[in-house]
Design an enzyme around this catalytic site. Sequence first.
Site: not given
Length: 249
Positions: A2-3, A50, A237
Site C-alpha cells: 500500500p502506497e 504511509k 527498488r
Amino acid sequence: MPEGHLVHRYAREQDAALAGQVLAVSSPQGRFDPRPYDGRTLRSVEAYGKHLLYHVDGAPTLHVHLGMRGLFLRHDDSAVPPRPGVRVRLAGDRAAYDLIAPVRCEPLAPERVRALRDSLGPDPLRGDADPDEAVRRLSAARGAVGAALLDQAVWAGIGNAWRAELLFLAGLDPDRRGVPPRTAGELWALAVRHLALGRDAGQVVSDPAAPDERWVYKRNTCRRCGAAVRVWELGARTAYACPVDQPPG
Ligand SMILES: [Zn+2]
C-alpha cells in the site's frame, strides 16, 4: 504494497465508519495490548504518507504502518469472528476492521507523534501540505530524483509504482540529478492530482482514461511509444522508465 493513496483511502473510509463511536478493540493474535483503547471513543483517523494515526479519547495515538504486506479486512457485521492472525480488530456500531500483518501497530506518546510528523516530508494528499516546501525538498535532494521520491522525508506517501508513473508523466529520467524548482513543482502538481485519483479509485491511476493501465510500471514496453522499458535498481527498488519518453540528461 500500500502506497499513500491506499493509506489515505483506508483513513477516509475508517474515519467515516468509526469516528465518534465507542470502539471494541481486541487482538485475536495477542501481539497487541488492546486495553488502553477498548471501550474508548475514536475521535478521528488520520493518514500521513504511509502512516495511519488513530486519535482516541483518553488513550495514546495508535500508529499503524502496513509495510509491504499489511492490509485491513472490513466486516459489515462486527459480530463476525476474526481470524486468529488478526493483530487488531477495531469494531464500531456498524462495522469492524481487522488489521493483518502490519509492520507497525503501536501506541505513540505525543512526543513520538511529533517526531513522526517531523520525519516526514509534505504529503500530496494532505490539505496542509506546503507546495513550496515540497519543491524545496525535492530540488535540494542529493542523488537521483528516482531515489529522492522514495525518501519519505522528501515527500511522504510515494512508493515504487507512483515513482515510476509520475516520473513518466513528467518525462523525467529517474536517474536525473539536480531537478530544478520548476520541474519539481510540475512533478508535485502531478502527484497531487494523480494520488487523489488513486485514493478515490483504490488503485494507482496514471491515465484517467485507462485507469487499469500503467505507462511503464512492471511493463515490458512503454504504453505510449512501444519502446522497451528500461529496468534497473534505484533506491533499493526496481525502477522502470521509457528511454524515449524519459530521455537521459
Ligand atoms: Zn515511451
